[in-house]
Design an enzyme around this catalytic site. Structure first.
Site, PDB file in Angstrom:
ATOM      1  N   GLU A 236      -9.421 -58.791 -36.774  1.00  0.00           N
ATOM      2  CA  GLU A 236      -8.985 -57.548 -36.220  1.00  0.00           C
ATOM      3  C   GLU A 236      -9.296 -57.707 -34.548  1.00  0.00           C
ATOM      4  O   GLU A 236      -8.451 -57.409 -33.636  1.00  0.00           O
ATOM      5  CB  GLU A 236      -9.913 -56.282 -36.435  1.00  0.00           C
ATOM      6  N   ASP A 237     -10.448 -58.359 -34.182  1.00  0.00           N
ATOM      7  CA  ASP A 237     -11.035 -58.562 -32.854  1.00  0.00           C
ATOM      8  C   ASP A 237     -10.623 -59.858 -32.328  1.00  0.00           C
ATOM      9  O   ASP A 237     -10.976 -60.015 -31.059  1.00  0.00           O
ATOM     10  CB  ASP A 237     -12.328 -57.967 -33.025  1.00  0.00           C
TER      11      ASP A 237
ATOM     12  N   HIS B 128     -15.838 -60.561 -40.950  1.00  0.00           N
ATOM     13  CA  HIS B 128     -15.331 -59.055 -41.151  1.00  0.00           C
ATOM     14  C   HIS B 128     -14.323 -58.636 -39.978  1.00  0.00           C
ATOM     15  O   HIS B 128     -13.542 -57.947 -40.312  1.00  0.00           O
ATOM     16  CB  HIS B 128     -15.921 -58.049 -41.712  1.00  0.00           C
TER      17      HIS B 128
ATOM     18  N   HIS C 235     -23.425 -58.199 -34.210  1.00  0.00           N
ATOM     19  CA  HIS C 235     -23.176 -57.080 -35.398  1.00  0.00           C
ATOM     20  C   HIS C 235     -22.942 -57.913 -36.691  1.00  0.00           C
ATOM     21  O   HIS C 235     -23.646 -57.356 -37.696  1.00  0.00           O
ATOM     22  CB  HIS C 235     -22.150 -56.383 -34.777  1.00  0.00           C
TER      23      HIS C 235
ATOM     24  N   ASP D  96     -43.155 -30.290 -52.787  1.00  0.00           N
ATOM     25  CA  ASP D  96     -43.063 -31.600 -53.420  1.00  0.00           C
ATOM     26  C   ASP D  96     -42.310 -32.601 -52.424  1.00  0.00           C
ATOM     27  O   ASP D  96     -41.576 -33.303 -52.406  1.00  0.00           O
ATOM     28  CB  ASP D  96     -42.145 -31.457 -54.786  1.00  0.00           C
TER      29      ASP D  96
END
Length: 739
Positions: free
Chosen positions: A76-77, A72, A48, A259
């Site tokens: 957090e993980d 990133h 990811h 269009d």
């Protein structure tokens, strides 16, 4: 999964000075930090952040942004800390990663106060360094691409958040390509049926038109080359969400869109933009009101281009955007096109904020945070700026309602709740009584006044802007029409049972429903009112032993009435014949016996549509004037609902071999080109129809409406003409008009 050297090579293509060692170190660090973690799809979790970094290389972003993308999710993980990242990769990258960590789990689809606070945190994070937003947008884009692997309830929430917050943010930053993909992915999740319908229709159109896009590209390129202008012409289809949005805004069907294709003309300079515009306008006829000059007046997100629409090859309406290559990069990548600059050492540095009007908007928005606004006030100010193509209004209790431009209080009412819309009778806008058709503006407070006795008028469907409101009005209208047919059918059934000498009750009709293939008594009455079930069949369903007692009627096709029963019949000569039974009393009128009226009355067909044999018909008695014959589906019958004593149950008495003609009106929408009227007239003539009158009105430069009064033999004859007209390519639509 992308290899380490492949990522470095991607960056080196646009930035030869890239720090390869730093990129390699970040790649290895993130891969080890995520270790054996897996995504919902079963892929290694590291895939990811790697894909997010790959998306950012397409925007040609600097090393710090690419590395921040790789890292990133680490704080957090995983066990990584900001201090460790700062030690290994520097303070700038550590700050970017920390900013992304703060906004990772913000719920932007929640209650108003919480939503406002979360949006505040998001904007504060990206205000310090807009690259936080770029990484966040790339992160959301990859999550949307892999949305099918997460649980259903989470899919809808993420898609709604994407449509409400991230796609508009991408647009506000000028990143149109990313905005379009985010919108389409969210649209596919939230409205799969609509998405499938649009993509299917676009595919059909592409197959039908063949190499149309290539033809237009070639013709434009050759025409500009003849004027000594070197240009790159790129054509493409509009995205499904964009097509759907236009259909909703204009309340039109796919067939009415002219269009679907857009073309970009890329030239070398601003001067050549205007020269190319002159060439295009000289070569092809322009569509009035469609020219916009965003070069002299750029959009707030830095977008610059000339827009025009012309009727090009094959009479195809063509949208053109004329711009330079620099303008094209900004149009596609927005603020990311300003991402790099060279510092004194020649290395990529931080964002040049003063180059971007979009970033200036972001700064201005953040200034509002320093003014001590409440969460609700901040949300209002921010969204009014962020969603510039929407209108944000408020209920008296402060609930925020987002609507498209040109929305009305009708749309507002249905956005609050369908029941509120269905019972709306008036409104107050900012405390003042206003019409329900008023156009709402940003910041309006709208109070809807309701009444339980109200049902929405059918005309609201043409006034409403949102699809939800129009669909609700259609449903309510269908329900009301069904109730009207049921009421009429009940009266017809009561009279039929009385003529047959049989007892009538809803309970007895309910027993006959299985024989009529209906599941509710109201459905039976509505079918009788529409003429789908004959009264004889209804009586037989309830009383199987019953047989009609009029053998002379059966001998003449069931059209003539027996002597002395007060039946009447519509003759070819347009006179209504009837018999008055002995002992008639004044002042009484019924669907069958007619009392207190002379024996011969003038009869005429209803104006604006007439009636033809095969229609179920109703006579409306006008004392002193005669009888007007209406088809049962005529909207004009609504005017007589409160006068049931004027309704007469008439029937046709027409010889199938007769050559008499009857009036009918049709509405034809046709392509506005030479020979169209001739084709329509030829089709009608070939079908042996007669044109009694015609009225033409131009609805748009491309289409014309024809209101045609016909004379035909019967309903089958009329339907044959309609079918032949619909089969012609020049005909967009054709329908019968009644009233």
């Amino acid at each position: 999964m992308m290899r380490q050297y492949e990522l470095v090579e991607r960056v080196r293509r646009y930035n030869p000075q890239t720090d390869e060692a730093l990129l390699d170190r970040a790649y290895v660090y993130a891969m080890k930090a995520h270790g054996t973690q897996l995504r919902a799809s079963g892929d290694p979790y590291f895939s990811h952040p790697l894909e997010v970094a790959a998306i950012l290389t397409e925007l040609k972003l600097d090393d710090a942004t690419i590395i921040a993308a790789l890292l990133h999710d680490t704080i957090e993980d995983t066990g990584a800390t900001k201090a460790e990242i700062e030690r290994l990769f520097g303070s700038q990258i550590a700050q970017l990663v920390e900013g992304l960590t703060k906004i990772k789990k913000l719920d932007l689809v929640s209650k108003q106060a919480k939503q406002a606070e979360n949006l505040r945190k998001l904007l504060l994070a990206i205000a310090d360094d807009v690259r936080v937003l770029l990484v966040k947008l790339a992160d959301r884009l990859h999550n949307m691409r892999t949305l099918k692997y997460v649980p259903q309830e989470k899919r809808d929430r993420v898609a709604q958040e994407t449509l409400d917050i991230y796609a508009p943010l991408a647009a506000r930053m000028g990143m149109q390509e990313m905005r379009e993909e985010l919108e389409d992915l969210a649209f596919r999740q939230l409205s799969p049926e609509a998405y499938g319908s649009i993509t299917g229709r676009v595919t059909e159109l592409r197959e039908r038109n063949g190499p149309l896009v290539q033809e237009i590209e070639r013709e434009l390129t050759e025409e500009l080359a003849r004027r000594d202008m070197k240009a790159e012409v790129k054509g493409r289809e509009k995205k499904p969400h964009s097509i759907w949005g236009k259909m909703e805004r204009k309340a039109i069907g796919f067939e009415q869109l002219s269009d679907i294709y857009g073309f970009r003309v890329i030239v070398g300079s601003v001067e050549e933009c205007y020269r190319a515009l002159g060439v295009v306008h000289t070569k092809w006829r322009t569509v009035p009101g469609r020219f916009k000059d965003y070069i002299s007046s750029p959009k707030p997100n830095d977008y610059r281009s000339l827009h025009t629409t012309v009727i090009g090859p094959r009479r195809q309406r063509v949208e053109l955007q004329i711009r330079t290559r620099d303008m094209d990069e900004i149009a596609e990548y927005g603020i990311a096109a300003h991402a790099l600059y060279k510092d004194d050492t020649g290395a990529p540095g931080v964002m040049l904020s003063n180059e971007s009007r979009a970033y200036a908007w972001l700064r201005k928005t953040i200034e509002n945070l320093a003014q001590g606004l409440s969460p609700e006030e901040f949300l209002e100010h921010t969204k009014l700026e962020l969603f510039h193509d929407q209108v944000f209004c408020f209920t008296p209790k402060g609930r925020l309602i987002a609507l498209p431009r040109k929305a009305t209080p009708i749309d507002f009412a249905y956005a609050v709740h369908t029941d509120i819309g269905n019972t709306a009778v008036g409104c107050k806008i900012n405390g003042t009584i206003a019409p329900l058709v008023s156009e709402l503006k940003n910041g309006d407070e709208v109070e809807i006044i309701t009444s339980k006795a109200q049902t929405p008028p059918g005309a609201w469907e043409t006034i409403a802007v949102t699809g939800k409101a129009r669909a609700a009005v259609r449903r309510a209208t269908r329900t009301a029409v069904r109730a009207q047919y049921a009421g009429l059918g009940r009266k017809i059934a009561e009279r039929a049972f009385a003529r047959a000498g049989k007892a009538f009750s809803e309970e007895s009709v309910a027993k006959g429903m299985p024989r009529l293939a209906r599941t509710a008594v109201e459905d039976v009455f509505a079918a009788v009112g529409r003429g789908e079930i004959k009264t004889d069949d209804l009586i037989r369903a309830v009383y199987p032993e019953w047989t009609a007692q009029r053998p002379e009627d059966r001998a003449t096709g069931g059209n003539k009435a027996p002597q002395g029963e007060g039946w009447f019949e519509l003759k070819r000569g347009h006179n209504l014949k009837f018999k008055i039974p002995d002992g008639a009393q004044e002042g009484y009128a019924s669907a069958i016996p007619i009392r207190g009226i002379n024996s011969d009355l003038p009869v005429r067909f209803a104006p604006e549509g007439g009636a033809v044999p095969g229609d179920r018909i109703v006579g409306i008695l006008a004392p002193g004037e005669g009888i007007t014959i209406y088809p049962i589906q005529s909207q004009a019958l609504q005017h007589f609902e409160d006068a049931p004593e004027r309704w007469l149950d008439v029937r046709w008495d027409v010889d199938e071999l007769s050559d008499g003609r009857f009036p009918a009106r049709i509405l034809v929408t046709a392509v506005n080109e030479p020979g169209t009227l001739g084709q329509v007239a030829t089709i009608i003539g070939e079908r042996n129809g007669n044109i009694a009158g015609i009225n033409m009105r131009s609805r748009s430069p491309d289409f014309t409406e024809l209101v045609i009064d016909l004379e035909v033999f019967d309903l089958r004859h009329l339907n044959g003409i309609l079918a032949d007209l619909r089969a012609r390519p020049v005909i967009s639509s054709v329908e019968r008009v009644n009233g």
